[in-house]
Design a protein around this motif. Structure first.
Motif, mmCIF file in Angstrom:
data_model
loop_
_atom_site.group_PDB
_atom_site.id
_atom_site.type_symbol
_atom_site.label_atom_id
_atom_site.label_comp_id
_atom_site.label_asym_id
_atom_site.label_seq_id
_atom_site.Cartn_x
_atom_site.Cartn_y
_atom_site.Cartn_z
ATOM 1 N N LYS A 48 -2.960 4.116 -0.837
ATOM 2 C CA LYS A 48 -4.408 4.062 -1.062
ATOM 3 C C LYS A 48 -5.188 4.624 0.123
ATOM 4 O O LYS A 48 -6.258 5.211 -0.060
ATOM 5 N N LYS A 49 -4.657 4.451 1.301
ATOM 6 C CA LYS A 49 -5.305 5.009 2.489
ATOM 7 C C LYS A 49 -5.415 6.527 2.386
ATOM 8 O O LYS A 49 -6.469 7.110 2.651
ATOM 9 N N TYR A 50 -4.342 7.167 1.955
ATOM 10 C CA TYR A 50 -4.353 8.628 1.841
ATOM 11 C C TYR A 50 -5.119 9.090 0.599
ATOM 12 O O TYR A 50 -5.775 10.147 0.630
ATOM 13 N N GLU A 51 -5.047 8.333 -0.468
ATOM 14 C CA GLU A 51 -5.790 8.696 -1.677
ATOM 15 C C GLU A 51 -7.285 8.744 -1.395
ATOM 16 O O GLU A 51 -8.013 9.588 -1.941
ATOM 17 N N ALA A 52 -7.744 7.881 -0.510
ATOM 18 C CA ALA A 52 -9.178 7.805 -0.192
ATOM 19 C C ALA A 52 -9.669 8.997 0.627
ATOM 20 O O ALA A 52 -10.873 9.290 0.637
#
Length: 345
Positions: A48-52
């Protein structure tokens, strides 16, 4: 566009490095599909960190169903014309996508193999034995006629059958997904890549160049070969489906013989795996040998006394036991192998 599919389960220690290596690619036209296969660790937080921060990333979460179900789920949600699989504990060098894509376009091939390396502690070792270059229809036909599964290297095939380290045109993946099975937990890559090799008529192999490479991390915890209770069940499905694929594609007698040799090698590996079970006994190994011999691929080829070269003495004895199906011999082989594993431990 390339669809990059990463199936994820309990790899938080390596996942950052994997994702970062993908985002640093010199080729930018890709979507990154991260499939969380019900991982209980912090993998979701990392994804989720990278998706954001990057709109090329698509994060998917599903109930745990195994590796095949994870990358199949990712494939169903992908849009790219080209498919690239990456395992979450591995990583790729900066030109991995670009070099494969450029070769695919230049030579008009549906399948490109990248240089592959193993990372053992701090040592990076080049692993691809297949000669680099363009395999046109004639050269490719000869290659898969003689080397689709076996070239006398025990458990080391000339054409790497792994999903990763390759760029594959999407339609060939979709054409051959039928030979996979979500129950597979061992040898599952064979069920996709080998049918694709039968389906295509040409390919390209990149030359050795670390900047183009796929780096397979040999993890310390994975080097300890623990007992896998599902291995034989999975192997049976793999070779049943491969037999179907070989029949569907009209494989030659030489190719069927290679499939049989590969099955025998897998049977040896499964025999050694069962010995590691805490409940192992000569009777249970006798039952395994019986089941190995009752599979269709064995029944149809048991009169074929193929030789498996470079197998080593222990593997040769296990194969003799499988072929002879003798109770006394099985007890002797079981006892010798059990003692051998105790010494290793």
């Amino acid at each position: 566009m390339i669809s990059v599919i990463v199936p994820i389960y309990n790899v938080e220690k390596y996942l950052d490095h994997c994702i970062q290596s993908i985002l640093k690619q010199t080729y930018k036209d890709f979507e990154l599909i991260l499939v969380n296969d019900g991982s209980p660790d912090n993998s979701e937080k990392i994804c989720k960190k990278y998706e954001a921060i990057d709109n090329r990333i698509k994060y998917l979460k599903k109930k745990n169903g195994g590796l095949v179900s994870a990358w199949t789920y990712g494939l169903e949600h992908s849009k790219g014309k080209y498919i690239c699989f990456i395992d979450p504990d591995d990583y790729v060098e900066a030109n991995h996508f670009k070099s494969m894509y450029d070769a695919m376009k230049k030579y008009k091939v549906p399948f490109v193999i990248a240089p592959t390396y193993e990372l053992r502690e701090k040592n990076i070792i080049y692993k691809l034995r297949l000669k680099s270059g363009y395999y046109d229809a004639s050269k490719y036909k000869y290659l898969i006629q003689h080397h689709i599964l076996n070239d006398d290297h025990f458990q080391d095939r000339l054409i790497p059958p792994s999903r990763w380290g390759k760029l594959i045109r999407r339609d060939y993946v979709l054409n051959n997904i039928q030979y996979t099975d979500k129950r597979m937990t061992y040898g599952e890559d064979l069920s996709l890549i080998i049918p694709i090799l039968l389906n295509i008529d040409r390919c390209y192999v990149l030359r050795e160049n670390l900047n183009d490479g796929y780096i397979c991390r040999i993890r310390e915890d994975s080097m300890v070969q623990s007992y896998d209770k599902n291995r034989w069940k999975s192997s049976k499905i793999v070779y049943q489906n491969l037999t179907t694929a070989f029949q569907d594609y009209g494989a030659t007698s030489s190719q069927f013989e290679q499939l049989y040799i590969d099955y025998l090698i897998a049977s040896i590996v499964n025999y050694k795996n069962e010995i590691k079970s805490s409940e192992a006994s000569a009777k249970k190994l006798e039952d395994l040998v019986y089941d190995i011999r009752r599979q269709k691929i064995f029944i149809q080829n048991k009169s074929n006394k193929v030789r498996i070269k470079n197998s080593g003495l222990v593997n040769w004895i296990i194969l003799l036991n499988i072929r002879k199906n003798n109770k006394l011999l099985n007890k002797v082989v079981f006892s010798l192998c059990k003692i051998g594993y105790r010494i290793k431990e």
